[in-house]
Scaffold this active site. Structure first.
Site, short mmCIF file in Angstrom:
data_model
loop_
_atom_site.label_atom_id
_atom_site.label_comp_id
_atom_site.label_asym_id
_atom_site.label_seq_id
_atom_site.Cartn_x
_atom_site.Cartn_y
_atom_site.Cartn_z
N HIS A 1 2.31 0.50 7.18
CA HIS A 1 3.17 0.87 6.04
C HIS A 1 4.11 2.00 6.50
O HIS A 1 4.06 3.12 5.99
CB HIS A 1 2.31 1.33 4.88
CG HIS A 1 2.99 1.26 3.55
ND1 HIS A 1 4.34 1.02 3.41
CD2 HIS A 1 2.52 1.43 2.28
CE1 HIS A 1 4.66 1.02 2.13
NE2 HIS A 1 3.58 1.27 1.42
N ASP B 1 -5.98 7.31 -0.13
CA ASP B 1 -5.41 6.09 -0.69
C ASP B 1 -6.52 5.39 -1.46
O ASP B 1 -7.70 5.73 -1.32
CB ASP B 1 -4.88 5.21 0.45
CG ASP B 1 -4.08 4.00 -0.02
OD1 ASP B 1 -3.75 3.94 -1.23
OD2 ASP B 1 -3.81 3.11 0.80
N CYS C 1 -0.36 8.00 -1.66
CA CYS C 1 0.78 7.07 -1.70
C CYS C 1 0.93 6.39 -3.06
O CYS C 1 1.94 5.72 -3.28
CB CYS C 1 0.68 6.05 -0.58
SG CYS C 1 -0.89 5.17 -0.51
N ARG D 1 10.21 8.69 -1.29
CA ARG D 1 10.31 7.30 -0.84
C ARG D 1 11.76 6.81 -1.02
O ARG D 1 12.27 6.04 -0.20
CB ARG D 1 9.34 6.42 -1.62
CG ARG D 1 7.87 6.67 -1.28
CD ARG D 1 7.02 5.46 -1.63
NE ARG D 1 7.02 5.17 -3.06
CZ ARG D 1 6.07 5.55 -3.91
NH1 ARG D 1 5.04 6.27 -3.48
NH2 ARG D 1 6.13 5.22 -5.19
N GLN E 1 6.44 4.15 3.98
CA GLN E 1 5.71 5.15 3.19
C GLN E 1 5.49 6.41 4.02
O GLN E 1 5.65 7.53 3.54
CB GLN E 1 4.37 4.59 2.74
CG GLN E 1 3.49 5.60 2.01
CD GLN E 1 4.05 6.03 0.68
OE1 GLN E 1 4.42 5.19 -0.14
NE2 GLN E 1 4.15 7.34 0.46
N ARG F 1 7.86 -7.23 2.21
CA ARG F 1 6.50 -6.79 1.93
C ARG F 1 5.63 -8.04 1.92
O ARG F 1 5.87 -8.97 1.15
CB ARG F 1 6.42 -6.08 0.57
CG ARG F 1 7.08 -4.71 0.57
CD ARG F 1 7.18 -4.15 -0.84
NE ARG F 1 5.87 -3.90 -1.44
CZ ARG F 1 5.24 -2.73 -1.38
NH1 ARG F 1 5.77 -1.71 -0.73
NH2 ARG F 1 4.07 -2.57 -1.97
#
Length: 232
Positions: free
Chosen positions: A61, A151, A191, A219, A64, A34
């Site tokens: 991402h 988001d 998310c 996830r 996700q 990440r």
């Protein structure tokens, strides 16, 4: 499993990415990273001899979105033919949702301010490979949507822009008025973490808490599947 934060990682101390890639390739069966720059992930993958997974960058991402698509399919029993609407910043989530949605046969619409549109190359690819729209109108984007996604307005590393972004995204909230434009049985995804009262109202968040927290759980399952796929 080894967890290396910025303090423990040699990258954080200035070691070239290619050297870190070659060292970790001798210790591990795979790497999830990440970071901010997409180029760092690609450089790591270039020199590593083991699978490298993009856990998050400013550009994408993907892990996700695997969980997101899993959640939609669980509740809707399919992906192809559904309309996915994303409301907010055309950020890494928007980029990856566009790719994931189009690849699985979904129609994808994005509602965002003109200054915060998704990556231009991603949008061009989407227009050439599926049904895609990007508009400043939340009502247009949400019309007939099966899935509404949002988001936070200021992601990690953008805290200093919070005031500017609050003003820019003031009309891009997932609320009851926006949901009336979507299908009556539309699901809502986020998310997380969510900022209730900003990108989504508490009313909508709580009304759709079951699917949002199913998404959070998924996830775990989606990432286990990634590990099995790449390492077995």
């Amino acid at each position: 499993a080894l967890f290396l934060s910025g303090k423990e990682s040699q990258i954080g101390r200035g070691e070239p990415i290619e050297d870190t890639a070659r060292v970790l390739s001798r210790y591990c069966d795979g790497i999830m990273i990440r970071t901010y720059g997409q180029d760092e992930v690609e450089e790591l993958a270039k020199y590593a001899s083991i699978p490298v997974i993009n856990g998050l960058t400013d550009f994408a991402h993907p892990c996700q979105v695997l969980a997101d698509l899993m959640t939609v399919r669980e509740r809707m029993t399919r992906l192809e033919g559904l309309k996915l609407c994303f409301v907010g910043d055309g950020n890494n989530m928007a980029n990856s949702l566009i790719v994931g949605g189009i690849k699985t046969g979904m129609e994808v619409s994005i509602a965002c301010p003109a200054a915060y549109r998704p990556d231009a190359q991603i949008m061009q690819w989407a227009s050439q490979n599926g049904t895609f729209t990007c508009t400043e109108s939340v009502e247009e984007a949400a019309a007939g949507a099966d899935v509404v996604y949002t988001d936070v307005w200021a992601s990690m590393g953008q805290e200093e822009e919070s005031r500017q972004r609050m003003a820019a995204f003031a009309g891009y909230q997932v609320n009851s008025a926006l949901m009336r434009a979507a299908k009556p049985d539309a699901m809502v995804l986020h998310c997380l973490p969510a900022h209730s009262g900003e990108e989504i109202t508490e009313e909508v968040l709580e009304a759709h808490a079951q699917e949002i927290f199913d998404e959070a759980e998924n996830r775990l399952h989606a990432q286990k599947a990634v590990l099995v796929r790449l390492m077995s």
